[in-house]
Scaffold this active site. Structure first.
Site, short mmCIF file in Angstrom:
data_model
loop_
_atom_site.label_atom_id
_atom_site.label_comp_id
_atom_site.label_asym_id
_atom_site.label_seq_id
_atom_site.Cartn_x
_atom_site.Cartn_y
_atom_site.Cartn_z
N HIS A 1 47.50 51.62 33.42
CA HIS A 1 47.00 49.85 33.62
C HIS A 1 45.61 49.89 33.43
O HIS A 1 44.56 49.93 32.96
CB HIS A 1 47.81 48.82 34.63
N HIS B 1 47.26 46.78 40.90
CA HIS B 1 48.06 45.65 39.99
C HIS B 1 49.83 46.05 40.23
O HIS B 1 50.34 44.86 39.07
CB HIS B 1 47.47 45.39 38.64
#
Length: 198
Positions: free
Chosen positions: A125, A147
């Protein structure tokens, strides 16, 4: 019709749509769906044949990535659920990886039980570090500290929660007797446009 539009000849509409279509729908469409698909198909076929038959196509070289074959451990030295850290395909940025014996068959696994796999340690990510996040009870890597993305190591590193939208890059392994070698990558390492140019 605006004053700048040229009126469409009704004979042209009938020629394209057919008189039955015009009578049935009273639409002034120049092409129905069937004619559009047929025309698109013919055009695509023509372009593909023209591209294939061109003399330049025979001169385009194939691009092949050749990875280093790197010894990363011994099968007999692995303990279940104890990751072994290494770098691959080079020692550049984001090359940190892990080798682990899961104790459960996994996609891309090697060994008698097909349970030895290796993955890059960088979240796909935003490049969060995944070192120290292996969960033996679920055979996952994560959650990422940035995250919370988590990756399933039994299914080619597919993400199972969090913000990532790409699987974790898997290091392709080869077993030669008791020796384990890294021989390639399945997936793109975060932060690179080419795995071999880190």
């Amino acid at each position: 019709m605006t004053k700048h539009q040229t009126p469409i000849d009704p004979a042209l509409i009938k020629a394209i749509n057919g008189p039955k279509e015009v009578a049935k729908t009273s639409k002034r469409c120049l092409m129905n769906r069937r004619q559009f698909l047929l025309t698109s198909g013919i055009t695509t076929f023509t372009v593909m044949v023209a591209l294939k038959a061109g003399p330049a196509s025979a001169k385009v070289p194939a691009v092949v990535s050749t990875y280093e074959r790197k010894h990363i451990g011994k099968l007999s030295g692995l303990k279940e659920d104890e990751p072994l850290d290494f770098t691959y395909p080079d020692d550049g940025a984001y090359s940190e990886s892990m080798l682990v014996k899961l104790g459960r068959e996994a996609g891309g696994g090697i060994g008698p039980d097909k349970d030895v796999v290796a993955f890059n340690y960088t979240c796909t990510h935003q490049g969060g570090p995944l070192q120290g996040t292996y969960k033996s009870e679920d055979k996952v890597l994560g959650p990422c500290p940035l995250h919370l993305t988590t990756f399933d190591l039994t299914r080619h590193g597919i993400f199972i929660s969090g913000q990532a939208y790409q699987s974790l890059p898997q290091v392709l392994l080869e077993l030669d007797g008791d020796d384990i070698y890294a021989v390639g990558m399945f997936g793109l390492i975060y932060g690179r446009y080419d795995n071999l140019k880190g």
